[in-house]
Design a protein around this motif. Structure first.
Motif, PDB file in Angstrom:
ATOM      1  N   VAL A 164      -2.306   6.014   2.618  1.00 55.95           N
ATOM      2  CA  VAL A 164      -1.095   5.205   2.674  1.00 55.95           C
ATOM      3  C   VAL A 164      -0.196   5.610   1.505  1.00 55.95           C
ATOM      4  CG1 VAL A 164      -0.175   2.854   2.595  1.00 55.95           C
ATOM      5  CG2 VAL A 164      -2.367   3.307   3.728  1.00 55.95           C
ATOM      6  N   PRO A 165       1.044   6.024   1.766  1.00 52.97           N
ATOM      7  CA  PRO A 165       1.923   6.418   0.667  1.00 52.97           C
ATOM      8  C   PRO A 165       2.497   5.193  -0.044  1.00 52.97           C
ATOM      9  CG  PRO A 165       3.070   6.629   2.741  1.00 52.97           C
ATOM     10  CD  PRO A 165       1.655   6.223   3.070  1.00 52.97           C
ATOM     11  N   CYS A 166       2.655   5.324  -1.344  1.00 55.96           N
ATOM     12  CA  CYS A 166       3.318   4.266  -2.105  1.00 55.96           C
ATOM     13  C   CYS A 166       4.835   4.513  -2.040  1.00 55.96           C
ATOM     14  CB  CYS A 166       2.816   4.261  -3.543  1.00 55.96           C
ATOM     15  SG  CYS A 166       3.320   5.692  -4.515  1.00 55.96           S
ATOM     16  N   LYS A 167       5.596   3.614  -2.642  1.00 55.12           N
ATOM     17  CA  LYS A 167       7.053   3.759  -2.618  1.00 55.12           C
ATOM     18  C   LYS A 167       7.515   5.039  -3.321  1.00 55.12           C
ATOM     19  CE  LYS A 167       8.164  -1.101  -2.163  1.00 55.12           C
ATOM     20  NZ  LYS A 167       8.794  -2.280  -2.765  1.00 55.12           N
ATOM     21  N   LEU A 168       6.848   5.393  -4.415  1.00 57.23           N
ATOM     22  CA  LEU A 168       7.225   6.636  -5.097  1.00 57.23           C
ATOM     23  C   LEU A 168       6.926   7.853  -4.228  1.00 57.23           C
ATOM     24  CD1 LEU A 168       6.232   6.179  -8.858  1.00 57.23           C
ATOM     25  CD2 LEU A 168       8.503   6.477  -7.905  1.00 57.23           C
ATOM     26  N   CYS A 169       5.796   7.827  -3.540  1.00 51.66           N
ATOM     27  CA  CYS A 169       5.454   8.938  -2.641  1.00 51.66           C
ATOM     28  C   CYS A 169       6.554   9.129  -1.599  1.00 51.66           C
ATOM     29  CB  CYS A 169       4.131   8.676  -1.934  1.00 51.66           C
ATOM     30  SG  CYS A 169       2.690   8.675  -2.996  1.00 51.66           S
ATOM     31  N   LEU A 170       7.006   8.029  -1.022  1.00 55.34           N
ATOM     32  CA  LEU A 170       8.050   8.101  -0.003  1.00 55.34           C
ATOM     33  C   LEU A 170       9.368   8.600  -0.603  1.00 55.34           C
ATOM     34  CD1 LEU A 170       7.253   4.796   1.903  1.00 55.34           C
ATOM     35  CD2 LEU A 170       6.722   7.130   2.636  1.00 55.34           C
ATOM     36  N   THR A 171       9.675   8.177  -1.814  1.00 56.23           N
ATOM     37  CA  THR A 171      10.907   8.614  -2.474  1.00 56.23           C
ATOM     38  C   THR A 171      10.852  10.096  -2.827  1.00 56.23           C
ATOM     39  OG1 THR A 171      11.174   6.389  -3.364  1.00 56.23           O
ATOM     40  CG2 THR A 171      12.484   8.115  -4.379  1.00 56.23           C
TER      41      THR A 171
ATOM     42  N   ALA B 297       2.320   7.957 -14.467  1.00 58.64           N
ATOM     43  CA  ALA B 297       1.909   6.571 -14.211  1.00 58.64           C
ATOM     44  C   ALA B 297       0.469   6.542 -13.708  1.00 58.64           C
ATOM     45  CB  ALA B 297       2.850   5.916 -13.202  1.00 58.64           C
ATOM     46  N   GLU B 298       0.089   7.533 -12.899  1.00 58.00           N
ATOM     47  CA  GLU B 298      -1.299   7.596 -12.411  1.00 58.00           C
ATOM     48  C   GLU B 298      -2.281   7.842 -13.553  1.00 58.00           C
ATOM     49  OE1 GLU B 298      -0.438   9.350  -7.920  1.00 58.00           O
ATOM     50  OE2 GLU B 298      -0.923  10.731  -9.548  1.00 58.00           O
TER      51      GLU B 298
ATOM     52  N   TRP C 103       2.339   6.006 -18.992  1.00 57.89           N
ATOM     53  CA  TRP C 103       3.405   5.011 -19.042  1.00 57.89           C
ATOM     54  C   TRP C 103       3.241   4.118 -17.822  1.00 57.89           C
ATOM     55  CZ3 TRP C 103       4.938  10.280 -19.496  1.00 57.89           C
ATOM     56  CH2 TRP C 103       5.080  10.955 -18.292  1.00 57.89           C
ATOM     57  N   PRO C 104       3.879   2.952 -17.834  1.00 57.65           N
ATOM     58  CA  PRO C 104       3.722   2.050 -16.679  1.00 57.65           C
ATOM     59  C   PRO C 104       4.484   2.586 -15.462  1.00 57.65           C
ATOM     60  CG  PRO C 104       5.201   1.087 -18.300  1.00 57.65           C
ATOM     61  CD  PRO C 104       4.652   2.349 -18.910  1.00 57.65           C
ATOM     62  N   GLY C 105       3.930   2.327 -14.303  1.00 55.52           N
ATOM     63  CA  GLY C 105       4.613   2.676 -13.061  1.00 55.52           C
ATOM     64  C   GLY C 105       5.660   1.632 -12.732  1.00 55.52           C
ATOM     65  N   PRO C 106       6.381   1.820 -11.654  1.00 52.69           N
ATOM     66  CA  PRO C 106       7.420   0.859 -11.293  1.00 52.69           C
ATOM     67  C   PRO C 106       6.809  -0.474 -10.860  1.00 52.69           C
ATOM     68  CG  PRO C 106       7.129   2.455  -9.547  1.00 52.69           C
ATOM     69  CD  PRO C 106       6.270   2.903 -10.695  1.00 52.69           C
ATOM     70  N   THR C 107       7.542  -1.529 -11.091  1.00 50.89           N
ATOM     71  CA  THR C 107       7.076  -2.834 -10.625  1.00 50.89           C
ATOM     72  C   THR C 107       7.361  -2.948  -9.135  1.00 50.89           C
ATOM     73  OG1 THR C 107       9.203  -3.833 -11.136  1.00 50.89           O
ATOM     74  CG2 THR C 107       7.500  -3.935 -12.841  1.00 50.89           C
ATOM     75  N   GLY C 108       6.523  -3.679  -8.448  1.00 53.78           N
ATOM     76  CA  GLY C 108       6.731  -3.894  -7.021  1.00 53.78           C
ATOM     77  C   GLY C 108       6.422  -2.691  -6.162  1.00 53.78           C
ATOM     78  N   CYS C 109       5.590  -1.798  -6.634  1.00 57.69           N
ATOM     79  CA  CYS C 109       5.255  -0.612  -5.859  1.00 57.69           C
ATOM     80  C   CYS C 109       4.075  -0.935  -4.954  1.00 57.69           C
ATOM     81  CB  CYS C 109       4.905   0.546  -6.791  1.00 57.69           C
ATOM     82  SG  CYS C 109       4.734   2.105  -5.923  1.00 57.69           S
TER      83      CYS C 109
ATOM     84  N   THR D 258      -6.335  -5.818   7.641  1.00 61.24           N
ATOM     85  CA  THR D 258      -6.037  -4.456   8.079  1.00 61.24           C
ATOM     86  C   THR D 258      -4.989  -3.740   7.233  1.00 61.24           C
ATOM     87  OG1 THR D 258      -4.382  -5.268   9.653  1.00 61.24           O
ATOM     88  CG2 THR D 258      -6.642  -4.982  10.466  1.00 61.24           C
ATOM     89  N   THR D 259      -4.212  -4.474   6.439  1.00 63.92           N
ATOM     90  CA  THR D 259      -3.149  -3.858   5.654  1.00 63.92           C
ATOM     91  C   THR D 259      -3.717  -3.233   4.383  1.00 63.92           C
ATOM     92  OG1 THR D 259      -1.544  -5.445   6.483  1.00 63.92           O
ATOM     93  CG2 THR D 259      -0.963  -4.274   4.468  1.00 63.92           C
ATOM     94  N   ARG D 260      -3.348  -1.980   4.170  1.00 63.06           N
ATOM     95  CA  ARG D 260      -3.725  -1.280   2.938  1.00 63.06           C
ATOM     96  C   ARG D 260      -2.456  -1.049   2.128  1.00 63.06           C
ATOM     97  NH1 ARG D 260      -6.594   3.855   5.075  1.00 63.06           N
ATOM     98  NH2 ARG D 260      -5.864   4.544   3.058  1.00 63.06           N
ATOM     99  N   VAL D 261      -2.454  -1.563   0.909  1.00 61.35           N
ATOM    100  CA  VAL D 261      -1.299  -1.415   0.034  1.00 61.35           C
ATOM    101  C   VAL D 261      -1.601  -0.319  -0.976  1.00 61.35           C
ATOM    102  CG1 VAL D 261       0.184  -2.565  -1.636  1.00 61.35           C
ATOM    103  CG2 VAL D 261      -0.660  -3.818   0.349  1.00 61.35           C
ATOM    104  N   ALA D 262      -0.663   0.601  -1.101  1.00 60.66           N
ATOM    105  CA  ALA D 262      -0.834   1.707  -2.045  1.00 60.66           C
ATOM    106  C   ALA D 262      -0.194   1.344  -3.372  1.00 60.66           C
ATOM    107  CB  ALA D 262      -0.202   2.968  -1.485  1.00 60.66           C
ATOM    108  N   ASP D 263      -0.893   1.615  -4.445  1.00 55.50           N
ATOM    109  CA  ASP D 263      -0.412   1.351  -5.795  1.00 55.50           C
ATOM    110  C   ASP D 263       0.082   2.669  -6.394  1.00 55.50           C
ATOM    111  OD1 ASP D 263       0.039   0.463  -8.361  1.00 55.50           O
ATOM    112  OD2 ASP D 263      -2.075   0.231  -8.863  1.00 55.50           O
TER     113      ASP D 263
END
Length: 163
Positions: free
Chosen positions: A37-44, A91-92, A96-102, A123-128
């Motif tokens: 599952v891609p996180c928001k940064l992955c998609l960006t 961030a990984e 440094w800290p990653g973005p909030t709300g990712c 069933t939902t997988r949330v990516a950090d």
């Protein structure tokens, strides 16, 4: 008209299209075939590749000056993507800290009942953004993307600037 320079620009445009398509295909393979599952940064981080494909395609047919401009724009976008990937990889590694709300991609409409809500939770997988889902040789996908985007940017940027 310098046909050698034009041929070099056309080759760079082709490398740009093939490289950007390969990067997007790889990301989609990891997402839809391997189930990551891609996180928001992955998609960006995909956005510069999405922009590079039509820029490179236009560069295959445009006049020399316009091709240089298109390749330069693509190189700038890919450098932005490489920088974003370095931020993501940092961030990984907790540099440094990653973005909030990712938290990955949205799951669609809100559940209508408590039963549907419970099913969605199961069933939902949330990516950090601060957790690497996969590593190869100790480097995460974000790290590999930073290297690939920088390499592609250097190839097309050099072609755009070379006379």
């Amino acid at each position: 008209m310098d046909y050698q320079a034009l041929l070099r620009l056309r080759r760079a445009a082709l490398v740009l299209v093939v490289g950007a398509v390969a990067a997007i295909a790889g990301a989609l393979y990891f997402e839809f075939v391997l189930g990551y599952v891609p996180c928001k940064l992955c998609l960006t981080e995909r956005l510069p590749y999405y922009a590079a494909i039509p820029l490179g395609f236009l560069g295959l047919f445009a006049p020399e000056r316009l091709t240089r401009l298109l390749l330069g724009l693509a190189a700038a976008g890919l450098l932005y993507g490489a920088g974003l990937s370095v931020y993501h990889a940092g961030a990984e590694w907790a540099f440094w800290p990653g973005p909030t709300g990712c938290g990955g991609s949205g799951s669609g409409a809100a559940p209508a009942s408590i039963g549907e809500f419970r099913n969605a939770l199961e069933t939902t997988r949330v990516a950090d953004c601060s957790t690497a889902a996969w590593r190869f040789l100790g480097i995460s996908l974000a790290g590999w993307n930073a290297a690939f985007a920088a390499l592609l940017a250097s190839i097309v940027g050099t072609a755009a600037l070379r006379r």
